[in-house]
Design an enzyme around this catalytic site. Structure first.
Site, short mmCIF file in Angstrom:
data_model
loop_
_atom_site.label_atom_id
_atom_site.label_comp_id
_atom_site.label_asym_id
_atom_site.label_seq_id
_atom_site.Cartn_x
_atom_site.Cartn_y
_atom_site.Cartn_z
N LYS A 176 0.85 -1.19 0.00
CA LYS A 176 0.00 0.00 0.00
C LYS A 176 0.88 1.24 0.00
O LYS A 176 1.44 1.62 1.03
CB LYS A 176 -0.93 0.05 1.21
CG LYS A 176 -2.08 1.07 1.00
CD LYS A 176 -2.58 1.68 2.26
CE LYS A 176 -1.79 2.89 2.68
NZ LYS A 176 -1.90 4.05 1.71
N GLY A 229 6.95 5.96 7.73
CA GLY A 229 6.04 7.10 7.77
C GLY A 229 6.12 7.82 9.10
O GLY A 229 7.14 7.78 9.79
N SER A 230 5.03 8.44 9.47
CA SER A 230 5.00 9.28 10.67
C SER A 230 4.98 8.43 11.93
O SER A 230 4.53 7.29 11.94
CB SER A 230 3.77 10.19 10.64
OG SER A 230 2.60 9.44 10.91
N ASN A 231 5.42 9.05 13.03
CA ASN A 231 5.44 8.35 14.31
C ASN A 231 4.05 8.01 14.79
O ASN A 231 3.82 6.91 15.32
CB ASN A 231 6.16 9.21 15.35
CG ASN A 231 7.67 9.18 15.17
OD1 ASN A 231 8.17 9.66 14.16
ND2 ASN A 231 8.38 8.62 16.12
N GLY A 234 2.74 5.17 12.65
CA GLY A 234 3.58 3.99 12.84
C GLY A 234 3.35 3.30 14.17
O GLY A 234 3.24 2.07 14.24
N GLU A 251 10.13 2.41 10.35
CA GLU A 251 11.07 3.52 10.17
C GLU A 251 10.26 4.79 10.22
O GLU A 251 9.34 4.99 9.41
CB GLU A 251 11.85 3.39 8.86
CG GLU A 251 12.86 2.27 8.85
CD GLU A 251 13.94 2.40 9.92
OE1 GLU A 251 14.15 3.53 10.43
OE2 GLU A 251 14.56 1.38 10.25
N CYS A 285 12.95 12.10 5.92
CA CYS A 285 13.11 11.80 7.35
C CYS A 285 14.54 12.02 7.79
O CYS A 285 14.81 12.19 8.99
CB CYS A 285 12.65 10.38 7.65
SG CYS A 285 13.52 9.10 6.73
N GLU A 382 9.37 17.54 14.15
CA GLU A 382 9.71 17.32 12.74
C GLU A 382 8.81 18.18 11.87
O GLU A 382 7.59 18.13 11.99
CB GLU A 382 9.53 15.84 12.38
CG GLU A 382 9.98 15.52 10.97
CD GLU A 382 9.91 14.04 10.65
OE1 GLU A 382 10.80 13.54 9.95
OE2 GLU A 382 8.95 13.38 11.10
#
Length: 484
Positions: A176, A229-231, A234, A251, A285, A382
């Site tokens: 995806k 992707g984003s925290n 994730g 990651e 990132c 970020e």
């Protein structure tokens, strides 16, 4: 709304499958232009993709590894042959400059070739046994069905470094990609199919994470999930996937520091920091976000990087003269300009940039900020845009303390002529990747990549270590009866 451009669909079991929602694929440099039309999958189609991957697993697992490598090698050749066209489409839907997009596409081809070579590497070990009858060995075997969820900022390179090892080591994959890069994703999936990848071994699901994510993460036939992707997303995936018994690889984000010591080559440091902060419009990132500079060279360094930021052309990413393209979407544009508003409220001194450009696209100027309070969100969060914050330090020790003052730990750089300090920095910094006299961004695919603390789940991607996630050990005790 009039939709135009090629019609893109999910690919399930080797067949195009239309979804339930039709949306445009928008050019961020000219949002009125539709690059393609996309039909987005729902949970039912996502479940079918998992089932197709599960059905294809046994024959793909049993395919000799060198034959799997041959497929990846042919796919690499096709990606290389199509690199200019793929790169152009990548630029049109994601916004990075054409040179960056074509370079990323060729890097994806190189990653496919690298993992084609890994199919010829040893996949196990033998051990001495205490029994004379026993042949004791262990080998790496594939996990099964892997869900790969990839971001929009490197829409062909990051998928390549997930899909290539997963496929090389015998897994099947449900992929995806991010919703805003369906055309680039389709190019990669088609190259693998055209190279002879059997139907169902790779299934492409074009859909919203909020709609298909739970199915792809928790389905009983999914064995593992790899996510970049984003925290926030994730960690939510990690909770759901681990609760469902899946192996998980994350990651996530970074707030990457570059430390410029007083003895550094300031011309080199400014150029490398600018590259790390502003290329790809800062949407990495691994981008340089905090620049910690010894105070006695702070003003000179600030002047140098501000001059570079002002000199880099911002505009149409298809124009060869452009160095910084648009942000990838309206939501990303709103996020970055929101942080610039925060910087203004925090009384930051703007050395360069600080605003957006008129003209309809999602353009933000390369921005250099100084005099921010240590508590500012611009310093700690970020941003994912072309924004660099300068922070002073009175010593090496203070610079490292500031660099480590973050919940993240992805990449870090130091600029110095002192080899001893460079090696000391590599030891002292809490980051998964350390650069000396280089930008924080930029990776070589043959080496391990990943972060510490909130930047990663702990496993590493790329290089030979990719086998650690995409395979599992099986130990065999084989007794051969003695001849009578």
């Amino acid at each position: 709304m009039v939709l135009n451009g090629p019609a893109l669909t999910s690919l399930v079991g080797g067949r195009p499958r239309e979804g339930d929602e039709v949306v445009p694929d928008i050019n961020p440099a000219a949002p009125d232009e539709h690059v393609a039309t996309v039909t987005l999958a729902g949970p039912g189609l996502a479940a079918e993709a998992v089932e197709a991957a599960s059905a294809a697993f046994a024959p793909w697992r049993d395919t000799p590894p060198p034959a799997r490598g041959d497929v990846l090698r042919r796919a690499a050749d096709l990606v290389d042959e199509r690199a200019e066209a793929i790169g152009r489409d990548l630029t049109r839907e994601e916004g990075k400059t054409l040179a960056e997009a074509v370079g990323e596409t060729r890097r994806a081809a190189a990653i496919l070739r690298y993992y084609a070579g890994q199919t010829l590497e040893p996949d196990g070990e033998t051990y001495p046994s205490h029994s004379a009858l026993t042949f004791l060995y262990a080998r790496r075997e594939p996990l099964g069905v892997v869900t790969a969820i990839t971001p929009w900022n490197f829409p062909i390179a990051i998928p390549a470094w997930k899909l290539a090892p997963a496929l090389a080591f015998g897994n099947t994959v449900v992929w995806k990609p991010a919703e805003i890069v369906p055309l680039t994703s389709t190019h990669l999936a088609r190259a693998l199919a055209d190279a002879g990848l059997p139907d169902g071994v790779l299934d492409l699901v074009l859909g919203r994470g909020s709609v298909v994510g739970d199915t792809l993460v928790t389905h009983t036939l999914v064995d593992a999930v790899t996510f970049t992707g984003s925290n926030v997303i994730g960690r939510a995936i990690e909770l759901k996937a681990t609760e469902a018994g899946k192996k998980v690889q994350l990651e996530l984000g970074g707030k990457n520091p570059a430390v410029v010591l007083a003895d550094a080559d300031l011309e080199l440091a400014a150029e490398q920091v600018a590259r790390g902060a502003f290329l790809s419009a800062g949407q990495k990132c691994t981008a340089t976000s905090r620049v910690i500079v010894e105070r006695r060279v702070l003003d000179e360094f600030g002047d140098r990087i501000a001059a570079l930021a002002r000199s880099w052309p911002v505009g149409d990413p298809l124009d060869a003269a452009t160095k910084v393209g648009p942000l990838a979407s309206k939501s990303q544009f709103d996020t970055v300009t929101g942080y610039l508003d925060v910087a203004d409220r925090d009384s930051a001194r703007v050395l360069a940039g600080g605003g957006s450009l008129n003209g309809g696209g999602y353009f933000v100027e390369p921005t250099v900020l100084a005099n921010l309070p240590a508590t500012s969100p611009v310093v700690h969060e970020e941003i994912f845009g072309p924004v660099a914050a300068l922070l002073p330090a009175d010593s090496y020790e203070e610079a490292v303390a500031l660099a480590n003052d973050t919940p993240f730990g992805l990449t870090a750089a130091v600029f110095t002529r002192d080899l001893g300090k460079a090696l000391r920095f590599a030891r002292d910094i809490r980051a998964g990747v350390v650069k000396v006299n280089q930008e924080t961004a930029g990776l070589e695919f043959q080496a391990p990549f990943g972060g510490m603390r909130q930047s990663s789940s702990g496993s590493r991607e790329q290089g030979k270590v990719a086998r650690d996630f995409f395979t599992q050990w099986k130990t065999v005790y084989l007794d051969a009866p003695l001849a009578e």
